[in-house]
Design an enzyme around this catalytic site. Sequence first.
Site, mmCIF file in Angstrom:
data_model
loop_
_atom_site.group_PDB
_atom_site.id
_atom_site.type_symbol
_atom_site.label_atom_id
_atom_site.label_comp_id
_atom_site.label_asym_id
_atom_site.label_seq_id
_atom_site.Cartn_x
_atom_site.Cartn_y
_atom_site.Cartn_z
ATOM 1 N N LEU A 145 33.871 36.496 52.492
ATOM 2 C CA LEU A 145 35.068 35.942 52.490
ATOM 3 C C LEU A 145 36.351 36.247 51.473
ATOM 4 O O LEU A 145 36.637 37.794 51.108
ATOM 5 C CB LEU A 145 34.457 35.183 50.463
ATOM 6 C CG LEU A 145 33.910 34.122 50.377
ATOM 7 C CD1 LEU A 145 33.062 33.868 49.327
ATOM 8 C CD2 LEU A 145 34.106 32.672 51.604
ATOM 9 N N ASP A 146 37.489 35.568 52.155
ATOM 10 C CA ASP A 146 38.709 36.499 51.842
ATOM 11 C C ASP A 146 38.590 36.862 49.852
ATOM 12 O O ASP A 146 38.097 36.207 49.208
ATOM 13 C CB ASP A 146 39.726 35.311 52.229
ATOM 14 C CG ASP A 146 40.006 35.961 53.528
ATOM 15 O OD1 ASP A 146 39.709 36.483 54.247
ATOM 16 O OD2 ASP A 146 40.401 34.405 53.883
ATOM 17 N N ARG A 147 39.577 37.653 50.023
ATOM 18 C CA ARG A 147 39.828 38.525 48.303
ATOM 19 C C ARG A 147 40.003 37.565 47.321
ATOM 20 O O ARG A 147 39.459 37.629 46.433
ATOM 21 C CB ARG A 147 40.214 39.269 48.768
ATOM 22 C CG ARG A 147 40.635 39.907 47.593
ATOM 23 C CD ARG A 147 41.611 41.811 47.648
ATOM 24 N NE ARG A 147 42.311 41.778 45.879
ATOM 25 C CZ ARG A 147 43.152 43.094 45.101
ATOM 26 N NH1 ARG A 147 43.957 43.774 46.615
ATOM 27 N NH2 ARG A 147 43.008 43.395 44.415
#
Length: 320
Positions: A145-147
């Site tokens: 997942l993106d940060r």
Amino acid sequence: MTTTAPSTPAVQLLEVSPEYAGQRIDNFLLARLKGVPKTLIYRILRKGEVRVNKGRIKPEYKLQAGDIVRVPPVRVPERDEPVPLAQGLLQRLEASIVFEDKALIVINKPCGIAVHGGSGLTYGVIEAFRQLRPDCKELELVHRLDRDTSGLLMIAKKRSMLRHLHTALRGDGVDKRYMALVRGNWAASIKQVRASLGKSNLRSGERMVEVDEEEGKESVTVFKVLRRFGDFATLIEARPITGRTHQIRVHTLHAGHCIAGDTKYGDEGFSKEIRDLGGKRLFLHAYLLTVPLPDGGELKLQAPVDEMWAKTVERLSAPL
């Protein structure tokens, strides 16, 4: 694996166990040589310093059970000497676990925490869980997942589960659904966005993804309206059929409705209005996950949004 990396750099000979058959040599080395820069691993592969059965191989070579891999001397940090992480972070991630058994951990990842170290970060979720679960020697991220995206994230505790879930992800066995708060009144007629995506690097070195119908990879996302806030904003569900980098963020932008709090693909004016309501985050959350289990069963999980998200939506719905 029976051979461990010594603290003093020396040649290693690693025999490939059956459960690693079919894995690419570069991914095998990345998993074995924790803490060694990726650039160094690809350099020793390119220069032929890594040998399989005494022969040179390419990074895409797929291992076979019984292969003998020769690894040249490289300095590998000891697994019992990780960079100590703050207890507050470890406790926060421990509290984020929504499911755990002998082969799998699923967490509700908080917004703002990267899934792994790199790009200037010394740690991420996976490094933290290697400290939280020191007896689990095969912990690996199943996906990413993106940060700044929150929500359900899978971590495999066993190699067999990792391979099972990767196979399911390549097919249509995994159902991942996200919630997103987007600008404007999303038209009910927009039920799907099919737009090929390609990556490009800006002069600053920042990676961007954009619609590229000629050279991009096919990308499909299915959408559904969950709640409307007049013409100002819409809460939508996004179900990515393909799994491209930043896919939902770029597909919503392509549809004319960027996501609140998106500093890369969003609208600063819209994001500021959401911030003024208390929403100081990216409004993208992986809230629903359905995965097939090796025994034929099915795991279905749902993760609530954080307090900031919930309070912002509550203020959006309040009468003026």
